[in-house]
Every structure is written in structure tokens, then in C-alpha cells.
Design an enzyme around this catalytic site. Structure first.
Site, PDB file in Angstrom:
ATOM      1  N   ASP A  61      31.647  45.346  44.643  1.00 10.43           N
ATOM      2  CA  ASP A  61      32.232  44.709  45.819  1.00 10.43           C
ATOM      3  C   ASP A  61      32.733  45.774  46.788  1.00 10.43           C
ATOM      4  OD1 ASP A  61      34.004  43.376  47.648  1.00 10.43           O
ATOM      5  OD2 ASP A  61      34.166  41.728  46.232  1.00 10.43           O
ATOM      6  N   HIS A 112      30.200  41.666  48.228  1.00 13.76           N
ATOM      7  CA  HIS A 112      31.372  40.796  48.357  1.00 13.76           C
ATOM      8  C   HIS A 112      31.029  39.315  48.526  1.00 13.76           C
ATOM      9  CE1 HIS A 112      35.578  39.958  49.191  1.00 13.76           C
ATOM     10  NE2 HIS A 112      35.275  39.386  50.341  1.00 13.76           N
ATOM     11  N   SER A 157      36.849  35.194  48.768  1.00 14.66           N
ATOM     12  CA  SER A 157      37.504  36.299  49.466  1.00 14.66           C
ATOM     13  C   SER A 157      38.981  35.958  49.712  1.00 14.66           C
ATOM     14  CB  SER A 157      36.753  36.602  50.769  1.00 14.66           C
ATOM     15  OG  SER A 157      37.236  37.775  51.381  1.00 14.66           O
TER      16      SER A 157
END
Length: 293
Positions: A209, A239, A87
Site C-alpha cells: 500500500d 491502496h 481508506s
């Protein structure tokens, strides 16, 4: 900062610096770190002042400095040091690779250059404006379902954990506005530096995502300066790909890429000599003469 110790993999010369997501903790990378250690890599998942959960708020330049310091500590001990992030941690990993071109490989998992996934509220863009108001110190963005998880059983478990604690194995229950502001600054900086990153690069991203759309991965793929580049798309995750349905796929692909990058480096550093047949014949004649002398 209470960072977990280096892994105890034996006889390894390849260390991997693992960087978790924004305002989160090394718990996000626990499965991947354990897998890589079992595959023989040294793994290190530090907490970073001003970036990790419970460490306050600092400018993104200090996040980069702290991560680079962790890289340098590993580089003193190991021949190869790679950087992996999840991320916003992937964005931070790219910033480290830009400052440290000697990084063996760069692994970008669910890289986030824009919070533009299908579950992101439309009003998030307003946070940059609210940052310059008194709300800066009071407002927090609260995480909500699906919590980055396609796996419904795990999602239910995380939902309960979020109600009891401020942190879970897939991230924080909420993120403060100063952290989001600095994350946007970091993303903008990395966007402008991608062409200067020549480190071998692996991109893994989920097509569904909900936090950072596939556009993020495609942008990196089109702009990064790496000659050895691989992109892998996942179709059964959201995600948090290090915890979701395809976490084993992610871990295996990371280990494979790390090995391939190191092997390619060894081959390029020790190229086989190119010898013509005529030269080989002449060398044998010289050796024969020398042997008779």
C-alpha cells in the site's frame, strides 16, 4: 445528498453501509457494492455532507454524525447492519462502530490512520502547520501516480480521467487542506477508541500500500477490542483494493465474513440446550407418564 438508493436484494435481513474515501464518491465502492448485492446483501453507499466530493468542508464530528444517521436509518429496517469503509472511509466506519456497538460487522479496507505509505511525499506532515496560515483556503494536495493502483492498464485510464475531471472511480484528483486536517483529527480520535470497538472485525490491506503502510492494519489488529477478528494481506494490489487486481478477492472475503458474523450471532442468540443423559431419561419418563394420564 443525492445518495444512491438502497439495493434491491430480495428477502435480505442484512444491510451493509459502505463508506468511500476522503473527498471522493461512491464510485470507489461500485464493484464491491454490486458484488454484495448479488450475494443477497442490502447495500447503501451514501454521500456525506462535508466529507464527500463537492459537498463542502465540515468538521470530522459532523462526518461521524452523518454516517451514524445513515446507520440508524438502516437499523430501523434490517436485523443486521454492518459497516464497511475504504481508506479514510474505513477510519470513519470504525468511528461509527464505536458509537453503534450493535453493528454486526466492521470491514476495514486499506484503513488509513496515518498517511505513511511509500508514495506519500515527505513534506505532508507540514500540512497541519500550513492549515493555520492563509494557505489553508488555497492549497490542494494533488494525487499522482500510481493513483493507488498496481494494475498498469487501469492506472493509465485513471491518469487520463484525472486530467479531465476532478473525480474518478478511484478518488479525487486533489484534496483540499481543510479535508486533510479533519482526516488527521478523525484518525487520531479513532486510534484512541479502538479498544472500545468489540464489533466483529475484518481487516484487508495490501502489503505494498503506497498511501497507508501495513503499520496501519497491524496497529488496528493489535488494539481493536473485537473477539472475532480476521486480517487478510494482499500481495498484488496497492491502496485502492476495491478497484485493483484483487478486487474480486476483496469482495468474496467481505461477503464470507459478513455471513460468518451473522451465523455466529444467530448461534449465540439461540444456543442449543445442554441436557445430561440422566435429565434426558427423566424427561422421557415424565413425558410417558403425562401421556398415560
Amino acid at each position: 445528498m443525492g445518495a444512491p438508493p438502497f439495493s434491491t436484494a430480495q428477502n435480505s435481513d442484512h444491510a451493509v453501509l459502505l463508506l468511500h474515501g476522503l473527498s471522493s464518491s461512491p464510485l470507489e465502492l461500485r464493484f464491491l457494492a454490486r458484488f454484495l448485492a448479488e450475494e443477497g446483501f442490502i447495500t447503501h453507499t451514501p454521500e456525506l455532507a462535508g466529507y464527500s466530493a463537492g459537498t463542502g468542508h465540515l468538521p470530522m464530528e459532523q462526518w461521524i454524525s452523518a454516517a451514524v444517521a445513515q446507520f440508524d436509518a438502516l437499523a430501523v429496517q434490517y436485523r443486521h447492519v454492518s459497516v464497511c469503509g475504504l481508506s479514510m472511509g474505513a477510519t470513519l466506519a470504525a468511528a461509527v462502530a464505536h458509537q453503534r456497538p450493535a453493528a454486526r460487522a466492521l470491514l476495514l479496507l486499506s484503513i488509513t490512520l496515518s498517511y505513511d505509505g511509500w508514495a506519500i511525499p515527505w513534506y505532508l506532515f507540514m500540512f497541519d502547520y500550513l492549515y493555520y496560515t492563509p494557505l489553508r483556503s488555497r492549497y490542494r494536495y494533488r494525487e499522482h501516480e500510481p493513483y493507488g493502483l498496481r494494475n498498469e492498464a487501469l492506472r493509465s485510464k485513471i491518469a487520463r480521467a484525472m486530467q479531465k475531471n476532478e473525480i474518478s472511480e478511484v478518488g479525487p484528483a486533489s484534496i483540499a487542506m481543510p479535508a486533510l486536517h479533519e482526516a488527521r483529527r478523525l484518525a487520531g480520535s479513532v486510534r484512541n477508541k479502538l479498544k472500545g470497538i468489540a464489533t466483529d472485525c475484518l481487516i484487508i490491506h495490501a502489503i505494498d500500500d503506497e498511501t497507508s503502510s501495513p503499520h496501519n492494519a497491524r496497529f488496528v489488529e493489535s488494539n481493536v477490542g473485537a473477539a472475532f477478528l480476521r486480517t487478510i494481506w494482499l500481495d498484488d494490489s496497492y491502496h485502492m483494493i476495491t478497484s485493483d487486481n484483487e478486487r474480486e478477492v476483496v469482495a468474496r472475503e467481505c461477503a464470507l465474513f459478513l455471513r460468518e458474523s451473522a451465523a455466529a450471532s444467530a448461534a449465540s442468540n439461540n444456543p442449543a440446550p445442554v441436557v445430561s443423559r440422566a435429565l434426558a431419561r427423566r424427561l422421557r419418563q415424565l413425558a410417558s407418564v403425562a401421556g398415560k394420564a
